[in-house]
Design a protein around this motif. Structure first.
Motif, PDB file in Angstrom:
ATOM      1  N   ASP A 123       0.806  -1.215   0.000  1.00  0.00           N
ATOM      2  CA  ASP A 123       0.000   0.000   0.000  1.00  0.00           C
ATOM      3  C   ASP A 123       0.841   1.268   0.000  1.00  0.00           C
ATOM      4  O   ASP A 123       0.313   2.364  -0.243  1.00  0.00           O
ATOM      5  CB  ASP A 123      -0.942   0.011   1.205  1.00  0.00           C
ATOM      6  N   ASN A 247      -0.920  -2.098  -5.491  1.00  0.00           N
ATOM      7  CA  ASN A 247      -2.318  -2.328  -5.155  1.00  0.00           C
ATOM      8  C   ASN A 247      -3.167  -1.673  -6.252  1.00  0.00           C
ATOM      9  O   ASN A 247      -2.633  -1.048  -7.182  1.00  0.00           O
ATOM     10  CB  ASN A 247      -2.642  -1.793  -3.755  1.00  0.00           C
ATOM     11  N   GLU A 301      -3.785 -10.117  -6.418  1.00  0.00           N
ATOM     12  CA  GLU A 301      -3.949  -8.927  -7.249  1.00  0.00           C
ATOM     13  C   GLU A 301      -4.353  -9.303  -8.669  1.00  0.00           C
ATOM     14  O   GLU A 301      -5.221  -8.658  -9.278  1.00  0.00           O
ATOM     15  CB  GLU A 301      -2.641  -8.115  -7.267  1.00  0.00           C
TER      16      GLU A 301
END
Length: 308
Positions: A123, A247, A301
């Motif tokens: 992140d 992300n 992801e």
């Protein structure tokens, strides 16, 4: 899963000191007297820090020796293009050759200050997106004839179909992947296979671009390292970093920052390559928790966010 191969030569401080004394004095006059400390040992190479600003990179087995030579040949030009963007690469300060009891090419390279991208929380990596996009735009230019050929990286997806299928089946059998995740990754891979191949001249690619080969400092991307697999071909292989590193927020920022240089088909192939790399990490990282977790995170992801 294979264990890390044994070193085929003992690399120690006396050996490196002999190499420095015989080959480095012209470029680094005080090289032989600078502090020397081993800092990393991978499957292919060892890295020893030399003083504050330099490092020595030496292959530890014959199979890896050509990788160092590849870096010596191509990194000066790549460094010239990436340096104005604030992205350092291990451009050889000294392109060492065999001698003093060492049988292969070796290099002295700049020490790029920072931490592994792998050690930065996903992140927090969105801040890298613009600089990473710029670095890849600068890297992905047409390569001249005679570029190093890699048997895996940058080639058409179809050349890796058997390996990807085998890994999927093995990971299901081992209980590493559940059936739903495996089916999703298989579908993404097949979608990539059904996409037109790269139809333009081969461009330079890093060939092993993932967070472990990225250096960050004070929240910014400062370096890309380990160009041993450098080759030319389809840039989609490198663009898989969109899923390996970022992300959804960072990925969107990265894709936007790359501009119009990559079409939708290239991003679909990149999505498929990201699935393939995630499977490789899950298959071959039993002895490396950091890379196994990278495989887990990358698979998540890839499954959660397709290219637009």
């Amino acid at each position: 899963m294979p264990d890390k191969p044994s070193a085929e030569i003992t690399i120690d401080s006396p050996l490196i000191r002999r190499l420095l004394a015989s080959q480095a004095q012209h470029a680094v006059p005080d090289a032989a007297s600078l502090p020397l400390e081993k800092v990393a040992e991978g499957w292919d190479s060892e890295v020893w820090r030399l003083g504050h600003a330099l490092a020595v990179r030496l292959p530890r087995r014959e199979l890896a020796a050509p990788l160092v030579r590849n870096e010596q040949l191509v990194l000066p030009d790549i460094a010239h293009r990436l340096r104005p963007l604030g992205v350092g690469v291990p451009e050889p300060v000294v392109a060492g050759t065999s001698g003093s009891g060492f049988p292969w090419a070796w290099s002295i390279v700049p020490w790029i200050e920072g931490e592994r991208g792998l050690d930065v929380a996903r992140d927090e990596r969105s801040a890298w997106a613009d600089r990473m996009a710029g670095a890849l735009r600068a890297l992905h230019v047409a390569a001249p004839e005679g570029f190093p050929v890699n048997p895996v990286r940058g080639r058409p997806l179809a050349t890796r179909d058997a390996a990807v299928t085998q890994r999927l089946d093995a990971l299901i059998a081992a209980g590493t992947l559940d059936a739903a995740s495996a089916d999703g990754l298989r579908a993404i891979w097949k979608a990539g296979l059904g996409t037109p191949e790269w139809g333009r001249p081969p461009v330079w690619i890093h060939g092993d671009l993932h967070p472990g080969n990225i250096v960050a400092h004070s929240g910014m991307l400062t370096g890309i390292i380990d160009f041993g697999d450098v080759t030319a071909g389809d840039p989609a292989y490198d663009l898989a970093i969109a899923w390996l590193a970022f992300n959804p927020e960072g990925r969107a920022r990265f894709v936007t920052a790359t501009g119009s240089g990559y079409d939708a088909a290239t991003w679909r192939r990149a999505h498929a390559w990201a699935a393939a790399v995630a499977l490789t990490l899950l298959t071959h990282s039993d002895d490396n928790p950091d890379y196994f977790q990278l495989g887990r995170d990358a698979a998540t992801e890839v499954l959660s966010h397709a290219p637009s």
